[in-house]
Scaffold this motif. Sequence first.
Motif, PDB file in Angstrom:
ATOM      1  N   TYR A  68     -22.793  14.491  26.332  1.00  0.00           N
ATOM      2  CA  TYR A  68     -22.964  14.925  24.948  1.00  0.00           C
ATOM      3  C   TYR A  68     -22.323  16.277  24.626  1.00  0.00           C
ATOM      4  CZ  TYR A  68     -26.341  11.147  25.203  1.00  0.00           C
ATOM      5  OH  TYR A  68     -26.927   9.919  25.403  1.00  0.00           O
ATOM      6  N   SER A  69     -21.849  16.996  25.637  1.00  0.00           N
ATOM      7  CA  SER A  69     -21.215  18.292  25.387  1.00  0.00           C
ATOM      8  C   SER A  69     -19.703  18.153  25.431  1.00  0.00           C
ATOM      9  CB  SER A  69     -21.631  19.318  26.446  1.00  0.00           C
ATOM     10  OG  SER A  69     -23.035  19.389  26.574  1.00  0.00           O
ATOM     11  N   THR A  70     -19.012  18.928  24.601  1.00  0.00           N
ATOM     12  CA  THR A  70     -17.565  19.038  24.723  1.00  0.00           C
ATOM     13  C   THR A  70     -17.232  19.930  25.911  1.00  0.00           C
ATOM     14  OG1 THR A  70     -17.313  18.811  22.334  1.00  0.00           O
ATOM     15  CG2 THR A  70     -15.442  19.702  23.554  1.00  0.00           C
ATOM     16  N   ILE A  71     -17.863  21.101  25.961  1.00  0.00           N
ATOM     17  CA  ILE A  71     -17.789  21.981  27.128  1.00  0.00           C
ATOM     18  C   ILE A  71     -19.142  22.649  27.293  1.00  0.00           C
ATOM     19  CG2 ILE A  71     -15.307  22.442  26.875  1.00  0.00           C
ATOM     20  CD1 ILE A  71     -16.076  25.264  25.841  1.00  0.00           C
ATOM     21  N   ALA A  72     -19.366  23.259  28.457  1.00  0.00           N
ATOM     22  CA  ALA A  72     -20.593  24.021  28.709  1.00  0.00           C
ATOM     23  C   ALA A  72     -20.201  25.410  29.187  1.00  0.00           C
ATOM     24  CB  ALA A  72     -21.453  23.327  29.759  1.00  0.00           C
ATOM     25  N   ILE A  73     -20.849  26.436  28.624  1.00  0.00           N
ATOM     26  CA  ILE A  73     -20.541  27.826  28.975  1.00  0.00           C
ATOM     27  C   ILE A  73     -21.846  28.569  29.262  1.00  0.00           C
ATOM     28  CG2 ILE A  73     -18.441  27.846  27.586  1.00  0.00           C
ATOM     29  CD1 ILE A  73     -19.980  29.326  25.391  1.00  0.00           C
ATOM     30  N   PRO A  74     -21.792  29.643  30.055  1.00  0.00           N
ATOM     31  CA  PRO A  74     -23.018  30.387  30.359  1.00  0.00           C
ATOM     32  C   PRO A  74     -23.509  31.257  29.207  1.00  0.00           C
ATOM     33  CG  PRO A  74     -21.146  31.392  31.453  1.00  0.00           C
ATOM     34  CD  PRO A  74     -20.643  30.127  30.832  1.00  0.00           C
ATOM     35  N   SER A  75     -22.583  31.698  28.339  1.00  0.00           N
ATOM     36  CA  SER A  75     -22.933  32.574  27.220  1.00  0.00           C
ATOM     37  C   SER A  75     -21.734  32.699  26.303  1.00  0.00           C
ATOM     38  CB  SER A  75     -23.331  33.970  27.721  1.00  0.00           C
ATOM     39  OG  SER A  75     -22.193  34.608  28.281  1.00  0.00           O
ATOM     40  N   LEU A  76     -21.948  33.228  25.109  1.00  0.00           N
ATOM     41  CA  LEU A  76     -20.824  33.475  24.209  1.00  0.00           C
ATOM     42  C   LEU A  76     -19.895  34.556  24.766  1.00  0.00           C
ATOM     43  CD1 LEU A  76     -22.479  33.386  20.663  1.00  0.00           C
ATOM     44  CD2 LEU A  76     -21.075  31.639  21.755  1.00  0.00           C
ATOM     45  N   GLU A  77     -20.458  35.467  25.535  1.00  0.00           N
ATOM     46  CA  GLU A  77     -19.636  36.516  26.135  1.00  0.00           C
ATOM     47  C   GLU A  77     -18.544  35.939  27.028  1.00  0.00           C
ATOM     48  OE1 GLU A  77     -22.056  40.170  27.519  1.00  0.00           O
ATOM     49  OE2 GLU A  77     -23.511  38.553  27.242  1.00  0.00           O
TER      50      GLU A  77
ATOM     51  N   ASP B  19      -6.890  30.423  20.191  1.00  0.00           N
ATOM     52  CA  ASP B  19      -6.225  29.138  20.407  1.00  0.00           C
ATOM     53  C   ASP B  19      -6.273  28.704  21.873  1.00  0.00           C
ATOM     54  OD1 ASP B  19      -4.535  31.019  21.438  1.00  0.00           O
ATOM     55  OD2 ASP B  19      -2.729  30.297  20.420  1.00  0.00           O
ATOM     56  N   TYR B  20      -7.148  29.324  22.646  1.00  0.00           N
ATOM     57  CA  TYR B  20      -7.302  28.936  24.051  1.00  0.00           C
ATOM     58  C   TYR B  20      -7.708  27.467  24.141  1.00  0.00           C
ATOM     59  CZ  TYR B  20      -8.859  29.047  28.923  1.00  0.00           C
ATOM     60  OH  TYR B  20      -9.016  28.802  30.263  1.00  0.00           O
ATOM     61  N   ARG B  21      -7.064  26.731  25.039  1.00  0.00           N
ATOM     62  CA  ARG B  21      -7.342  25.303  25.174  1.00  0.00           C
ATOM     63  C   ARG B  21      -8.267  25.070  26.369  1.00  0.00           C
ATOM     64  NH1 ARG B  21      -4.092  22.230  21.972  1.00  0.00           N
ATOM     65  NH2 ARG B  21      -4.572  20.365  23.169  1.00  0.00           N
ATOM     66  N   PHE B  22      -9.490  24.641  26.080  1.00  0.00           N
ATOM     67  CA  PHE B  22     -10.466  24.355  27.124  1.00  0.00           C
ATOM     68  C   PHE B  22     -10.285  22.924  27.630  1.00  0.00           C
ATOM     69  CE2 PHE B  22     -12.371  27.659  24.534  1.00  0.00           C
ATOM     70  CZ  PHE B  22     -12.953  28.498  25.458  1.00  0.00           C
ATOM     71  N   THR B  23     -10.594  22.725  28.905  1.00  0.00           N
ATOM     72  CA  THR B  23     -10.648  21.374  29.444  1.00  0.00           C
ATOM     73  C   THR B  23     -12.018  20.800  29.140  1.00  0.00           C
ATOM     74  OG1 THR B  23      -9.153  21.993  31.247  1.00  0.00           O
ATOM     75  CG2 THR B  23     -10.400  19.954  31.507  1.00  0.00           C
ATOM     76  N   ARG B  24     -12.060  19.720  28.405  1.00  0.00           N
ATOM     77  CA  ARG B  24     -13.334  19.170  27.951  1.00  0.00           C
ATOM     78  C   ARG B  24     -13.873  18.104  28.901  1.00  0.00           C
ATOM     79  NH1 ARG B  24     -12.850  16.807  22.340  1.00  0.00           N
ATOM     80  NH2 ARG B  24     -11.694  18.714  21.935  1.00  0.00           N
TER      81      ARG B  24
ATOM     82  N   ALA C 217     -16.055  15.149  36.708  1.00  0.00           N
ATOM     83  CA  ALA C 217     -17.390  15.410  36.167  1.00  0.00           C
ATOM     84  C   ALA C 217     -17.648  16.894  35.965  1.00  0.00           C
ATOM     85  CB  ALA C 217     -18.451  14.826  37.095  1.00  0.00           C
ATOM     86  N   THR C 218     -16.797  17.731  36.577  1.00  0.00           N
ATOM     87  CA  THR C 218     -16.982  19.184  36.456  1.00  0.00           C
ATOM     88  C   THR C 218     -15.975  19.809  35.499  1.00  0.00           C
ATOM     89  OG1 THR C 218     -15.503  19.607  38.333  1.00  0.00           O
ATOM     90  CG2 THR C 218     -17.840  19.298  38.828  1.00  0.00           C
ATOM     91  N   ALA C 219     -15.134  18.999  34.857  1.00  0.00           N
ATOM     92  CA  ALA C 219     -14.009  19.521  34.074  1.00  0.00           C
ATOM     93  C   ALA C 219     -14.422  20.411  32.912  1.00  0.00           C
ATOM     94  CB  ALA C 219     -13.154  18.363  33.556  1.00  0.00           C
ATOM     95  N   GLY C 220     -15.540  20.118  32.272  1.00  0.00           N
ATOM     96  CA  GLY C 220     -15.905  20.822  31.054  1.00  0.00           C
ATOM     97  C   GLY C 220     -16.681  22.102  31.243  1.00  0.00           C
TER      98      GLY C 220
END
Length: 281
Positions: free
Chosen positions: A230-239, A247-252, A259-262
């Motif tokens: 259900y997530s496009t990506i997962a991050i630890p914080s906005l920081e 325009d940074y391109r994240f791997t989703r 399974a760890t790409a995002g």
Amino acid sequence: FLEDCGTYFPEVKNHPDKYLQRCPESVKKWLKQLKSAGKILLLITSSHSDYCRLLCEHILGNDFEEYFDIVITNALKPGFFSHTPNQRPFRTLENDEEQEALLSLDKPGWYSQGNAIQLYELLKKMTGKLDPKVVYFGDSMHSDIFPAHHYSNWETIFILEELLGDKVTVPAETESEPLEKKGKYEGDQLKAPYFVSEQWGSFFMDRLPGLENAEETLVHTWSCKCISTYSTIAIPSLEAIADLPLDYRFTRFSPNSSATAGYYPGPPRALLPTEESVTMK
């Protein structure tokens, strides 16, 4: 909140510094950059307007409303995403009191309750696009990520504390390097991983005992599967992303990728091969 009931609200009102962390300057700068780049910024919270104002004034400053084009309080998520306009209309506010229901949402501003359907119609008007793209940040799979993805088909960024890993990451407000470059940790002392509970074990992996003499099997937990589904990506914080180019391109996450790409800036150790997790510094 208005009547100072219980112990929680009066305590937070009287000692906000004890319970609230101020927003880092890097995140404030990032929000301003997004707005300057023509993005429409929304704040959607299930908190009532008076409590939201207390939090935001302390965290972002008295000018916090300038960061957002639309503020929606008492959103009653996840119902905000699943309910129809008739079930959950928007309401205006007067002195933090909800007024009569609105038939439609015609302009940016501060509203209460509401639904994602009418909000999206307003975003169409504001952007002049038939299919404006929405990126929604949230820290609750139940209230934010799943409903925004499932009902609204929005891009979802899961803010996941467990990604902080083996050490507690607290970047200094004056620093401007991305999280993966900093490697700064409070106290510089090893602490137990956020994603391993003494009672429940790993947040990401579970061990299934084998039958008779068979070895145990490692499997992804239900929570871990939800993150990649259900997530496009997962991050630890906005920081962690505030200093990246817009325009940074994240791997989703996707069915066709690892399974760890995002996970950004990197996957939790629990999901890495054993030999990699042992040698990783």
